[in-house]
Design a protein around this motif. Structure first.
Motif, PDB file in Angstrom:
ATOM      1  N   TYR A   1       0.834  -1.205   0.000  1.00 31.65           N
ATOM      2  CA  TYR A   1       0.000   0.000   0.000  1.00 31.65           C
ATOM      3  C   TYR A   1       0.868   1.254   0.000  1.00 31.65           C
ATOM      4  CZ  TYR A   1      -3.718   3.233   1.401  1.00 31.65           C
ATOM      5  OH  TYR A   1      -4.604   4.277   1.456  1.00 31.65           O
TER       6      TYR A   1
ATOM      7  N   GLU B   1      -8.300   4.436  -3.480  1.00 36.38           N
ATOM      8  CA  GLU B   1      -8.057   4.110  -2.079  1.00 36.38           C
ATOM      9  C   GLU B   1      -8.406   2.655  -1.840  1.00 36.38           C
ATOM     10  OE1 GLU B   1      -6.399   7.444  -0.916  1.00 36.38           O
ATOM     11  OE2 GLU B   1      -6.939   5.937   0.563  1.00 36.38           O
TER      12      GLU B   1
ATOM     13  N   TYR C   1       2.329   5.376  -2.895  1.00 33.74           N
ATOM     14  CA  TYR C   1       2.685   6.759  -2.613  1.00 33.74           C
ATOM     15  C   TYR C   1       4.180   7.036  -2.721  1.00 33.74           C
ATOM     16  CZ  TYR C   1      -2.029   6.390  -0.895  1.00 33.74           C
ATOM     17  OH  TYR C   1      -3.371   6.139  -0.811  1.00 33.74           O
TER      18      TYR C   1
ATOM     19  N   LYS D   1      -0.351   5.634   4.885  1.00 40.25           N
ATOM     20  CA  LYS D   1      -0.501   6.666   3.845  1.00 40.25           C
ATOM     21  C   LYS D   1       0.105   7.986   4.317  1.00 40.25           C
ATOM     22  CE  LYS D   1      -3.939   9.400   1.371  1.00 40.25           C
ATOM     23  NZ  LYS D   1      -5.362   9.653   1.148  1.00 40.25           N
TER      24      LYS D   1
END
Length: 184
Positions: free
Chosen positions: A34, A105, A38, A78
């Protein structure tokens, strides 16, 4: 809400230290992947997740939760990843944030399209270089740990991480599906 979350959380609150390992084993790889949504560094994503678990344990943050802990974990990863990217980035942060806001998301994954995305992912996996494909399948589809994969293929743990990182970079567009596979 993930029922595993609630069971592990109850064990943690009752003082069962094995529950912490259960939580770590359940979420370490999905959270690391995850974080890759980013940032571009698998090493950075792993560092962020490890730091989160250390903080979770040291500060006993889990004692504050009544419901599932997974939303907190994903949101923290995140935010921590965005902070790390902001510190290291040469680009203007608002531009990066706009790009990130366009990404799907993990909490809002459309279950109907998961099957279509899963088929696309499997085609992409088959197109990977042989060793990266084998390592990826062992970790994601067979749920093996890095050490187990290293032993199975007769390679070092660092080589496993390298192949896995390369596979994830090539599969970047399918990270949401990979996370769902790991959590199901």
């Amino acid at each position: 809400m993930n029922s595993k979350d609630l069971i592990i959380l109850a064990k943690l609150k009752s003082g069962d230290p094995a529950a912490y390992k259960e939580l770590f084993d359940l979420y370490y790889i999905p959270l690391s992947i995850y974080a890759l949504k980013y940032c571009d560094s698998f090493q950075l994503s792993e560092d962020i997740v490890q730091d989160l678990f250390v903080k979770l344990w040291d500060e006993k943050i889990y004692m504050k939760f009544e419901g599932a802990i997974s939303p907190y974990l994903f949101k923290s990863v995140k935010n921590n990843t965005l902070q790390a990217v902001k510190k290291k980035s040469k680009y203007h942060f608002e531009e990066i944030e706009d790009q990130i806001n366009n990404l799907m998301e993990v909490e809002n994954v459309d279950m109907v399209s998961i099957e279509e995305k899963k088929k696309k992912l499997l085609k992409e996996v088959e197109a990977l270089p042989e060793k990266s494909k084998e390592v990826f399948k062992a970790i994601v589809l067979e749920n093996l740990k890095y050490k187990e994969v290293a032993k199975q293929f007769g390679i070092s743990v660092n080589t496993v991480k390298t192949h896995y990182s390369r596979a994830l970079k090539k599969l970047r567009g399918s990270l949401d599906v990979i996370i769902m596979l790991l959590l199901i």
